[in-house]
Enzyme design. Structure first.
Site, PDB file in Angstrom:
ATOM      1  N   ARG A  62      11.295  -0.766  10.410  1.00 52.10           N
ATOM      2  CA  ARG A  62      10.261  -0.567  11.423  1.00 52.10           C
ATOM      3  C   ARG A  62      10.376  -1.591  12.551  1.00 52.10           C
ATOM      4  O   ARG A  62      10.578  -2.769  12.304  1.00 52.10           O
ATOM      5  CB  ARG A  62       8.874  -0.667  10.779  1.00 52.10           C
TER       6      ARG A  62
ATOM      7  N   ARG B  75      11.822  -5.349   4.279  1.00 50.54           N
ATOM      8  CA  ARG B  75      11.635  -3.965   3.822  1.00 50.54           C
ATOM      9  C   ARG B  75      12.324  -2.924   4.709  1.00 50.54           C
ATOM     10  O   ARG B  75      12.517  -3.121   5.895  1.00 50.54           O
ATOM     11  CB  ARG B  75      10.147  -3.648   3.660  1.00 50.54           C
TER      12      ARG B  75
ATOM     13  N   ARG C  69      -9.558   1.133   8.824  1.00 48.35           N
ATOM     14  CA  ARG C  69      -9.203  -0.245   9.163  1.00 48.35           C
ATOM     15  C   ARG C  69     -10.319  -0.929   9.929  1.00 48.35           C
ATOM     16  O   ARG C  69     -10.202  -2.114  10.245  1.00 48.35           O
ATOM     17  CB  ARG C  69      -7.946  -0.261  10.007  1.00 48.35           C
TER      18      ARG C  69
ATOM     19  N   LYS D 149       0.824  -1.208   0.000  1.00 48.47           N
ATOM     20  CA  LYS D 149       0.000   0.000   0.000  1.00 48.47           C
ATOM     21  C   LYS D 149       0.862   1.263   0.000  1.00 48.47           C
ATOM     22  O   LYS D 149       0.611   2.184  -0.769  1.00 48.47           O
ATOM     23  CB  LYS D 149      -0.932   0.024   1.228  1.00 48.47           C
TER      24      LYS D 149
ATOM     25  N   ARG E 264      -0.491  -8.483  13.346  1.00 53.25           N
ATOM     26  CA  ARG E 264      -1.022  -7.466  12.417  1.00 53.25           C
ATOM     27  C   ARG E 264      -1.874  -8.133  11.330  1.00 53.25           C
ATOM     28  O   ARG E 264      -2.904  -7.604  10.916  1.00 53.25           O
ATOM     29  CB  ARG E 264       0.132  -6.660  11.803  1.00 53.25           C
TER      30      ARG E 264
HETATM   31  P1  AMP Z   1       0.830   0.648   9.016  1.00 56.32           P
HETATM   32  O1  AMP Z   1       1.985   1.572   8.852  1.00 56.32           O
HETATM   33  O2  AMP Z   1      -0.356   1.048   8.187  1.00 56.32           O
HETATM   34  O3  AMP Z   1       1.209  -0.810   8.824  1.00 56.32           O
HETATM   35  O4  AMP Z   1       0.352   0.786  10.538  1.00 56.32           O
HETATM   36  C1  AMP Z   1       1.227   0.459  11.608  1.00 56.32           C
HETATM   37  C2  AMP Z   1       0.420   0.308  12.895  1.00 56.32           C
HETATM   38  O5  AMP Z   1      -0.242   1.559  13.189  1.00 56.32           O
HETATM   39  C3  AMP Z   1      -0.714  -0.716  12.829  1.00 56.32           C
HETATM   40  O6  AMP Z   1      -0.251  -2.037  13.106  1.00 56.32           O
HETATM   41  C4  AMP Z   1      -1.662  -0.179  13.908  1.00 56.32           C
HETATM   42  O7  AMP Z   1      -1.189  -0.483  15.200  1.00 56.32           O
HETATM   43  C5  AMP Z   1      -1.541   1.331  13.718  1.00 56.32           C
HETATM   44  N1  AMP Z   1      -2.530   1.864  12.739  1.00 56.32           N
HETATM   45  C6  AMP Z   1      -2.275   2.442  11.531  1.00 56.32           C
HETATM   46  N2  AMP Z   1      -3.394   2.832  10.922  1.00 56.32           N
HETATM   47  C7  AMP Z   1      -4.403   2.486  11.768  1.00 56.32           C
HETATM   48  C8  AMP Z   1      -5.825   2.596  11.707  1.00 56.32           C
HETATM   49  N3  AMP Z   1      -6.444   3.142  10.638  1.00 56.32           N
HETATM   50  N4  AMP Z   1      -6.536   2.122  12.764  1.00 56.32           N
HETATM   51  C9  AMP Z   1      -5.947   1.579  13.843  1.00 56.32           C
HETATM   52  N5  AMP Z   1      -4.624   1.419  13.957  1.00 56.32           N
HETATM   53  C10 AMP Z   1      -3.844   1.876  12.937  1.00 56.32           C
END
Ligand code: AMP
Length: 228
Positions: free
Chosen positions: A171, A137, A98, A23, A182
């Site tokens: 990360r 990554r 989400r 994404k 996740r």
């Molecule tokens: P990402 O970078 O999109 O993989 O997000 C990393 C982490 O941030 C996720 O595993 C969640 O803990 C939190 N997170 C990101 N976006 C959301 C969202 N829309 N709702 C809830 N938690 C989020």
């Protein structure tokens, strides 16, 4: 539409898909190609954690465990970001919504400005491949360009192709235990949004197991149609 055939309301696109589906990488490419603003709630939350804000303090341990941060925190962060001037040209949401609550709240926020979700694009992938993609990554700490040890290495080891920085970051939640959690959170709480947007007639599906370039080409045609 105005006289030049352009939409008068800025487009709103969503990229759906599990962690590692691509994404972020694809959103950055679409941002450049279509003049949209990439909006990643993961990036916004990581910035809040780094800045030590109240929301960041509450989100930190939840993110480290691979669970979803509360709707209340994420929606507040997203609402503030959407109100910034650059978002007026249109946005591509990466990692939001989400949950169904977030999707409904987004619809309500957009409706206040006469906007709606123009397209929700699901990047369809296998869980097993996601683990491999996530474990290799890294990103440039200076410009945010994304790389992968196997699928998209830098031309010179540890030097960003895009800006020349040597500050590469991995990360902390890209470890095996957190990635498994996740993926579970995605299937339990986010995958139902595929039906949510299908029912609204806004869903497109893009197979996302191929090369970054071939996925980008498929996405480009979906986005061109949605923003035409
Ligand atoms: P990402 O970078 O999109 O993989 O997000 C990393 C982490 O941030 C996720 O595993 C969640 O803990 C939190 N997170 C990101 N976006 C959301 C969202 N829309 N709702 C809830 N938690 C989020």
């Amino acid at each position: 539409m105005d006289g030049a055939g352009k939409p008068t309301v800025a487009p709103v696109l969503i990229l759906l898909g599990p962690p590692g589906a691509g994404k972020g990488t694809q959103a950055r490419m679409l941002e450049e190609a279509h003049g949209l603003v990439q909006l990643s709630t993961g990036d916004l939350l990581r910035a809040a954690v780094a800045a030590g804000t109240e929301a960041g303090k509450r989100a930190k341990s939840v993110m480290e465990a691979g669970d979803l941060v509360s709707d209340e925190i994420v929606i507040a962060i997203l609402r503030d970001r959407l109100n910034e001037a650059d978002c007026a040209k249109g946005v591509i949401l990466d990692g939001f919504p989400r949950t169904t609550v977030q999707a409904e709240e987004l619809d309500a926020l957009l409706a206040e400005n006469g906007q709606k979700v123009d397209a929700a694009i699901s990047l369809d992938v296998d869980d097993a491949a996601m683990i491999e993609r996530i474990s290799g990554r890294f990103t440039c700490g200076a410009c945010g360009e994304g790389y992968h040890d196997k699928f998209k290495p830098t031309a010179t080891p540890d030097v960003c192709d895009h800006c020349g920085s040597t500050e590469m970051k991995r990360r902390s939640d890209d470890n095996a235990a957190t990635v498994a959690q996740r993926l579970e959170a995605y299937h339990a709480q986010t995958a139902p949004l595929i039906d949510y947007y299908e029912t609204k007639g806004a869903l497109s599906r893009v197979p996302a197991m191929g090369s970054i370039e071939s996925i980008a080409a498929s996405l480009n045609s979906v986005v061109s149609k949605a923003t035409a």
